[in-house]
Design an enzyme around this catalytic site. Structure first.
Site, mmCIF file in Angstrom:
data_model
loop_
_atom_site.group_PDB
_atom_site.id
_atom_site.type_symbol
_atom_site.label_atom_id
_atom_site.label_comp_id
_atom_site.label_asym_id
_atom_site.label_seq_id
_atom_site.Cartn_x
_atom_site.Cartn_y
_atom_site.Cartn_z
ATOM 1 N N GLU A 192 0.819 -1.204 0.000
ATOM 2 C CA GLU A 192 0.000 0.000 0.000
ATOM 3 C C GLU A 192 0.856 1.260 0.000
ATOM 4 O O GLU A 192 0.543 2.241 -0.668
ATOM 5 C CB GLU A 192 -0.929 0.001 1.213
ATOM 6 C CG GLU A 192 -1.982 -1.085 1.217
ATOM 7 C CD GLU A 192 -3.124 -0.799 0.244
ATOM 8 O OE1 GLU A 192 -3.964 -1.679 0.061
ATOM 9 O OE2 GLU A 192 -3.166 0.290 -0.355
ATOM 10 N N ASP A 328 -4.695 -9.631 -8.101
ATOM 11 C CA ASP A 328 -4.974 -8.793 -9.256
ATOM 12 C C ASP A 328 -3.796 -8.067 -9.886
ATOM 13 O O ASP A 328 -3.442 -8.280 -11.042
ATOM 14 C CB ASP A 328 -6.089 -7.800 -8.924
ATOM 15 C CG ASP A 328 -5.889 -7.111 -7.573
ATOM 16 O OD1 ASP A 328 -4.822 -7.264 -6.978
ATOM 17 O OD2 ASP A 328 -6.814 -6.405 -7.131
ATOM 18 N N GLU A 442 -19.764 -4.964 -3.735
ATOM 19 C CA GLU A 442 -18.379 -5.378 -3.540
ATOM 20 C C GLU A 442 -18.138 -6.825 -3.968
ATOM 21 O O GLU A 442 -17.207 -7.107 -4.724
ATOM 22 C CB GLU A 442 -18.012 -5.182 -2.065
ATOM 23 C CG GLU A 442 -16.594 -5.527 -1.700
ATOM 24 C CD GLU A 442 -15.605 -4.430 -2.027
ATOM 25 O OE1 GLU A 442 -14.435 -4.589 -1.663
ATOM 26 O OE2 GLU A 442 -15.980 -3.425 -2.643
ATOM 27 N N GLU A 504 -12.282 0.475 -9.890
ATOM 28 C CA GLU A 504 -11.935 -0.527 -10.905
ATOM 29 C C GLU A 504 -12.862 -0.530 -12.114
ATOM 30 O O GLU A 504 -12.414 -0.735 -13.256
ATOM 31 C CB GLU A 504 -11.895 -1.923 -10.273
ATOM 32 C CG GLU A 504 -10.756 -2.148 -9.312
ATOM 33 C CD GLU A 504 -11.007 -1.535 -7.951
ATOM 34 O OE1 GLU A 504 -10.034 -1.373 -7.176
ATOM 35 O OE2 GLU A 504 -12.176 -1.226 -7.640
ATOM 36 N N THR A 590 -1.309 0.720 -10.256
ATOM 37 C CA THR A 590 -2.602 0.215 -9.791
ATOM 38 C C THR A 590 -3.335 1.207 -8.902
ATOM 39 O O THR A 590 -4.477 0.961 -8.524
ATOM 40 C CB THR A 590 -2.424 -1.142 -9.072
ATOM 41 O OG1 THR A 590 -3.683 -1.821 -9.000
ATOM 42 C CG2 THR A 590 -1.843 -0.960 -7.679
#
Length: 602
Positions: A192, A328, A442, A504, A590
């Protein structure tokens, strides 16, 4: 129990594997094992270790550039040399003379997105400045990622792109004051911090040319480099900041999420390119080589499992595979890092083509929908006794995959991937429209066709599937209870009804628009934005939602940094002129931070 019997040496982590597989296959557990905090974990799964709204306490400060290395690298892998190879054209050839009516609509919508960002920024600056997040209902603030002003750094390049140059310039002096040598938090999520802080600083530097931002990016890089100070140089993903600063020895994790070790290549490569210091590229190349070596050894050759043993560089134990949460961006970074390296490192192309061939064969399914649309979704695969079984799970997170395949299809000239990317994105747009709130949930499950070539809508089959999945029992008419489940037609269950301001879906819609030039994607984006704004807007910003299957979803006092760093940026760019952050010139990490693609000299 089979895992325990077969792999006796992994008794300590067997329970974790079982928990992870259970949580992915069955109803979503938003407060699960802390290792499940992913990437796009905190980012992905929405779990966050929050500090109170009070100012964080002081802690010992470290100069990471001077902290001794316990396991020094004997020979550095250097950046590839040579002239960058020209990439194929990615963006659609947009007309120079835009229709006046279309231009007016586009610009009006772009300004609405800009206004939403401006409200969030103004209130973040007034009420949560230098904290990680603004609480958009109460007006409080929280620290979730080291207490290093995550929203400020995540939104820097958005400020620049949207034209808030004075605000950008004013913020730099405060960015300079951030101390990456100190944190009130016990554990740091390396992934992160990499995508938000390092990625955000690098992109803002590239756009503005402001050297002070590169200096801060290097400070973050020096800190993150210490996570690779392990015997095998694989990174420690959840990192004890104080112990590392004190020089204590560490080993890589025996149970790590593949996304958290496989999604550092873009930022580390870029930092080495900008500083001419190969150590970051060397660090990530060691991970890349393990990914390449293990790719054909897994239980689903071509893809990597969700959980891997980084300490042993062993990716063969876990039997769960997905393009979604916790995996991902490992796949996302293959084509993008290839582009950043000017096409000079062929291993990324090989890994992309091999992984996507497996993913297309085993993870994709066609949903059965009332309009019989030709769409695809990427689900969750479990491999038992060498037999893959696909669960038709849909995550908001996996909506990035449409853009990934479309982009990869253009970069590597594989038209089939562009077509598949379109069908994946179509499903996410459909899921938004199908929801009572106009926003997809979600985590959910869909009714899958027997194959990807299609099937006709059958309401009875759908209702029977819903009844079986919900275990409605053998009442005289159990189907009468289906209405109580609040499921749009085509959904068989909704495990997590939240929307946490995720990017996304709009990410892939943006990519599809820039690649095809089709205005249907702009129309879809506007429908998405208006629904999100209608339900999430507060006086101070935008709030996460607890249940999008309700017509008036209740709000949650949370606004993650990616709302301004990613979601609003993609909404803004889809209504901007196509030459603004062109896909022929930039690739996004990302966290939606754009990095310039190196070009061959004319």
């Amino acid at each position: 129990m089979a895992l325990i019997k077969r792999y006796g040496v992994y008794l300590a982590i067997a329970a974790f594997f079982i928990y992870t597989l259970y949580s992915l296959s069955f109803p979503y557990q938003p407060e699960g094992n802390p290792i499940q905090n992913d990437n796009k974990d905190n980012h992905k799964n929405g779990n966050k270790d929050k500090e109170s709204s009070k100012s964080p306490p002081a802690s010992k400060s470290y100069n990471w550039a001077k902290v001794p290395i316990n396991y020094p690298v004997e020979s550095m892998v250097t950046l590839p040399t040579g002239a960058p190879a020209p990439l194929p054209k990615i963006q659609h050839a947009f007309k120079e003379n835009e229709d006046a009516t279309a231009k007016n609509i586009r610009e009006t919508r772009r300004e609405e997105v800009k206004k939403a960002f401006e409200i969030c920024w103004k209130n973040y600056r007034q009420k949560a400045w230098m904290r990680d997040e603004l609480s958009p209902i109460s007006g409080g603030s929280v620290d979730t990622f080291g207490g290093w002003a995550a929203t400020l750094i995540d939104a820097l390049d958005t400020l620049w792109i949207m034209g808030f140059r004075e605000e950008f310039a004013s913020a730099i002096k405060d960015v300079e004051s951030i101390n990456f040598g100190s944190t009130p938090m016990a554990m740091i999520n390396v992934f992160e911090t990499n995508i938000r802080h390092l990625g955000g600083l690098l992109a803002a530097y590239e756009l503005s040319g402001e050297q002070r931002l590169l200096k801060k990016a290097k400070e973050v890089g020096e800190m993150l480099y210490r996570a690779f100070d392990t015997p095998n140089h694989m990174p420690k993903t959840r990192w004890d900041f104080q112990k590392a600063g004190a020089g204590e020895k560490q080993t890589a994790d025996q149970a790590a999420l593949v996304a958290e070790i496989g999604s550092l290549s873009m930022e580390f490569t870029r930092l080495s390119q900008h500083t001419n210091d190969p150590k970051w590229y060397d660090a990530i190349t060691r991970v890349t080589k393990v990914l390449e070596k293990e790719q054909d050894k897994t239980k689903l050759p071509g893809m990597w499992p969700i959980v891997v043993n980084a300490d042993k560089s062993d990716f063969t134990l876990d039997n769960s595979f997905s393009l979604g949460a916790m995996a991902d961006s490992t796949y996302e970074y293959l084509s993008k890092t290839y582009a950043l390296l000017g096409g000079l490192e062929p291993s990324y192309k090989k890994m992309y083509e091999k992984s996507m061939a497996t993913a297309i064969k085993h993870t994709l399914f066609r949903p059965m929908t009332p309009d019989n649309a030709d769409m695809l979704m990427a689900g969750f695969v479990r491999v038992d006794d060498s037999v893959p079984t696909l669960a038709p799970r849909m995550e908001h997170l996996v909506c990035f995959a449409g853009g990934m395949l479309a982009l990869g299809g253009k970069i590597f000239e594989i038209p089939e991937h562009v077509t598949i990317g379109r069908k994946l994105t179509d499903t996410c747009v459909w899921a938004y429209k199908a929801s009572p709130a106009g926003i997809m949930p979600e985590v959910s499950h869909l009714l899958a066709c027997a194959n990807t070539t299609g099937c006709a809508w059958d309401e009875k089959v759908w209702k029977d599937s819903v009844a079986a999945k919900a275990d409605l029992g053998t009442d005289k008419d159990p189907l009468q209870n289906i209405a109580n489940l609040r499921l749009p037609e085509g959904f068989t269950s909704i495990e997590d009804r939240r929307y946490i301001l995720r990017p996304e879906a709009i990410e892939s819609v943006f990519v599809m628009y820039r690649i095809t030039g089709e205005q249907q994607w702009q129309a879809a984006a506007w429908d998405m934005f208006t629904a999100i704004q209608q339900h999430t807007a507060t006086d101070l910003g935008n709030a996460a939602l607890l249940d999008v299957s309700a017509e008036n979803p209740p709000k949650q006092d949370s606004m993650e940094s990616f709302w301004m760093g990613e979601t609003l940026k993609y909404f803004y760019l889809i209504f901007s002129e196509p030459n603004v952050i062109s896909l022929d010139d930039y690739v996004f990490n990302t966290e939606a931070h754009p990095f310039k693609i190196p070009k061959p000299k004319a």
